[in-house]
Scaffold this active site. Structure first.
Site, PDB file in Angstrom:
ATOM      1  CD  GLU A 112      -0.344   2.216  -4.851  1.00 45.15           C
ATOM      2  OE1 GLU A 112       0.148   1.679  -3.831  1.00 45.15           O
ATOM      3  OE2 GLU A 112      -1.397   1.832  -5.358  1.00 45.15           O
ATOM      4  CE  LYS A 136       0.102  -1.095  -6.811  1.00 47.66           C
ATOM      5  NZ  LYS A 136       0.147  -2.323  -6.041  1.00 47.66           N
TER       6      LYS A 136
HETATM    7  P1  13P Z   1      -5.568  -2.725  -6.276  1.00 48.39           P
HETATM    8  O1  13P Z   1      -4.984  -3.455  -7.439  1.00 48.39           O
HETATM    9  O2  13P Z   1      -6.660  -3.486  -5.579  1.00 48.39           O
HETATM   10  O3  13P Z   1      -5.910  -1.320  -6.596  1.00 48.39           O
HETATM   11  O4  13P Z   1      -4.426  -2.639  -5.194  1.00 48.39           O
HETATM   12  C1  13P Z   1      -3.174  -2.292  -5.559  1.00 48.39           C
HETATM   13  C2  13P Z   1      -2.487  -1.664  -4.422  1.00 48.39           C
HETATM   14  O5  13P Z   1      -1.468  -2.158  -3.993  1.00 48.39           O
HETATM   15  C3  13P Z   1      -3.039  -0.429  -3.859  1.00 48.39           C
HETATM   16  O6  13P Z   1      -2.128   0.139  -2.975  1.00 48.39           O
END
Ligand code: 13P
Length: 624
Positions: free
Chosen positions: A469, A511
């Site tokens: 991510e 992500k």
């Molecule tokens: P949000 O959808 O609140 O941005 O969180 C997603 C997430 O896992 C951030 O690491």
């Protein structure tokens, strides 16, 4: 004077295909609005009552099938192929049908299962003796073989003794019917989906193996690539026939056919040179013929399940610090019991498994127990949901810089081992970048991507699917174009680092943030702008082999996150499944409803359920 040997170009081998071109319409059924039943044999049933009821599908794709698959495969092998009696050609990588008398087939897909609707009257296969005798006749598995077609083919072969004959026999044909048996007797190459009488040598294709005498290679389709058992059989059979026609030996032909079905998509199979390179590479070379079936690896299978169509992933993995801030702002005591009760609301929400494939947990939550005494990990598993775990340990500043990197690599291998033993099958690691006039720097991008790749490598070694991510944070004063350029740069660097560290992309999920103007810009991006820009950046930077792409909500409002997801979906289809993995946009309304008081738990569950339904609906593509 030296003599020059001029070698004449050998003419391409020619093949006349005999079969039917079909137009296959794939409808991916929506299992949330259709009622499916599973019977005692684990077969799914769709209950269609003819009472004016509605049934919904996620996507509709139509593509030529049947004999056109053989035409494509053989043409890509450099063979001069055409379909008897059909003015269809394969030109510049495309199947072009002129006035083709096609049969429409409707293919209803539910997860990996399919069911076919075909016309009740067979479409008789046309056969026209070719003007010039081809090297080979290929009776394709799509042919409707009548006794008269059989006699005509045999008579033609009788008078053209230089023409060889290949026969792919589908599971529908009856090999003991006399007109089929006569063709089998004459065939030089036979590929069969069925077991044939012992006296014939043939290549058998089952739903997971290609077998010839004592040689066997396993095959599996590991992507959402439209192959059904029929089109997969056509692709494998034509690849085998093509390779053998080009004088490859049987073991090589088996590997080429396997590489084609595993590497390619329906309508874009590979050329022979690519397949030869594929079977020469390490993965295929070490995977020897006759070895036990090579199953899709555990991480590839789990990665595929995590992004299965129509559902998302719940991120319930806020760290201690984030939960503290949330609870504090609402005067909810930040103690272990309240944190457990809060998570318990989400995990016990009715129908959760209908909307999410996986849930990401924080370490503390993974060790807490549900009301029935199971750990939350086991509790989710029993609901058919894959439990995952956040394994990064937060952001720290680089020396003398306001930029950050993510820590947590120390001891990661041991922690992953423990998490696997607890039941976690995927992990998440977040890197965060702020877009300002001086950041992110190339150094910060490079370093964080290296760390993400090291984490991903460690996860795969522990049989855990990594979610990588890199988040460009929404809280900023930048334009949508600046976001696109910066996210594109980060993704480019990330996939370079993942390749360098040989991370298996088919067992890895990205992500990422959507592409939109920063939160502090006066003019916010519209869903149409977000959808188009996000689709473009992803298409330009994300390799097709990746298992899937999921979005974070990043502080967008709940409605904005859903509307933007819908807009991205509408820009599909993509080479990978695309879905949501929200924390705030799924959970915030529930937190507001709960207020730290379990008397409000049901109200919180229904607020959460509403977001699940809305976001799952946003995965259904609407034509623009
Ligand atoms: P949000 O959808 O609140 O941005 O969180 C997603 C997430 O896992 C951030 O690491």
């Amino acid at each position: 004077m030296p003599t020059i040997n001029v070698k004449e170009d050998t003419p391409a081998k020619s093949v006349q295909i005999i079969g039917n071109v079909t137009k296959d319409v794939y409808l991916r059924m929506d299992n949330r609005t259709n009622s499916f039943e599973t019977d005692q044999n684990n077969i799914k049933w769709l209950d269609i009552s003819f009472d004016g009821s509605h049934h919904r599908y996620f996507s509709r794709v139509s593509i030529y099938g049947g004999a056109s698959i053989s035409l494509e495969v053989l043409s890509r092998f450099g063979i001069d192929a055409n379909i008897s009696g059909t003015p269809a050609v394969f030109l510049d990588g495309q199947f072009i049908a002129k006035d083709t008398h096609t049969t429409y087939r409707y293919i209803l897909c539910q997860d990996d299962n399919t069911s076919h609707l075909e016309p009740s009257e067979p479409n008789y296969t046309s056969w026209k003796a070719p003007a010039k005798a081809p090297d080979w006749l290929y009776l394709d598995s799509s042919a409707y073989i009548s006794p008269s077609l059989s006699s005509e083919i045999l008579a033609y072969l009788e008078t053209n003794s230089n023409t060889n004959f290949a026969f792919a026999i589908s599971s529908h044909s009856n090999p003991s019917a006399s007109h089929i048996a006569a063709l089998l007797k004459r065939a030089d190459i036979i590929v069969s989906a069925k077991k044939l009488p012992e006296e014939r040598e043939y290549i058998r294709v089952t739903k997971n193996e290609i077998q010839y005498l004592d040689q066997r290679v396993s095959w599996a389709i590991d992507k959402h690539d439209l192959f059904t058992h029929l089109s997969a059989f056509s692709t494998i059979a034509a690849s085998l026939v093509g390779a053998l026609i080009l004088d490859k030996d049987a073991p090589e032909a088996l590997l080429i056919a396997r590489a084609n079905i595993q590497k390619s998509k329906l309508g874009s199979t590979s050329n022979l040179a690519t397949l030869e390179r594929t079977i020469a590479d390490d993965y295929y070379r070490t995977e020897k013929i006759n070895k036990e079936a090579s199953k899709m690896s555990e991480i590839e299978e789990n990665a595929k399940k995590l992004v299965a169509a129509g559902k998302g992933i719940l991120a319930a993995d806020e760290s201690g610090g984030s939960i503290h801030k949330k609870f504090e702002s609402m005067n909810i005591p930040d103690d272990e019991q309240h944190r457990r009760d809060y998570r318990n609301i989400f995990f016990t929400t009715p129908e959760l498994e209908k909307y999410v494939n996986g849930v990401i947990l924080f370490d503390e939550t993974a060790r807490q127990t549900a009301d029935n005494g199971q750990t939350f990990v086991q509790f989710l598993q029993d609901r058919g949901i894959i439990p995952g775990i956040k394994v990064d340990q937060g952001l720290v500043n680089f020396d003398n810089s306001d930029e950050k990197y993510t820590q947590g690599l120390d001891g990661l291998a041991d922690r992953l081992k423990e998490y696997y033993a607890m039941g976690a099958r995927f992990a998440k690691w977040r890197a965060a970048f702020e877009l300002t006039d001086h950041s992110p720097s190339d150094m910060a991008i490079q370093k964080n991507c290296e760390i993400l790749a090291s984490y991903a490598k460690e996860c795969q070694a522990a049989n855990i699917v990594p979610i990588v991510e890199p988040e460009l944070v929404y809280d900023g004063d930048y334009t949508i174009e600046q976001n696109a350029a910066c996210t594109g740069k980060i993704l480019k660097c990330l996939f370079q680092e993942l390749a360098k560290q040989q991370v298996n992309l088919a067992g890895c999920i990205l992500k990422v943030n959507m592409i939109l103007a920063g939160k502090r810009q006066a003019t916010q991006s519209t869903p149409d702008e977000v959808g188009a820009a996000t689709a473009k950046v992803l298409r330009e930077n994300v390799p097709a082999e990746l298992a899937g792409v999921v979005f974070l909500s990043g502080g967008q409002s709940v409605v904005q996150a859903t509307d933007n997801l819908q807009a991205v979906t509408n820009n599909g289809p993509f080479p990978w499944p695309v879905t949501f993995s929200y924390a705030r946009a799924l959970q915030d309304p529930a937190l507001q409803a709960w207020q730290g008081d379990n008397a409000n738990a049901d109200a919180a569950r229904s607020a959460f359920h509403e977001r699940l339904v809305a976001n799952a609906n946003a995965l259904i593509r609407h034509a623009n």
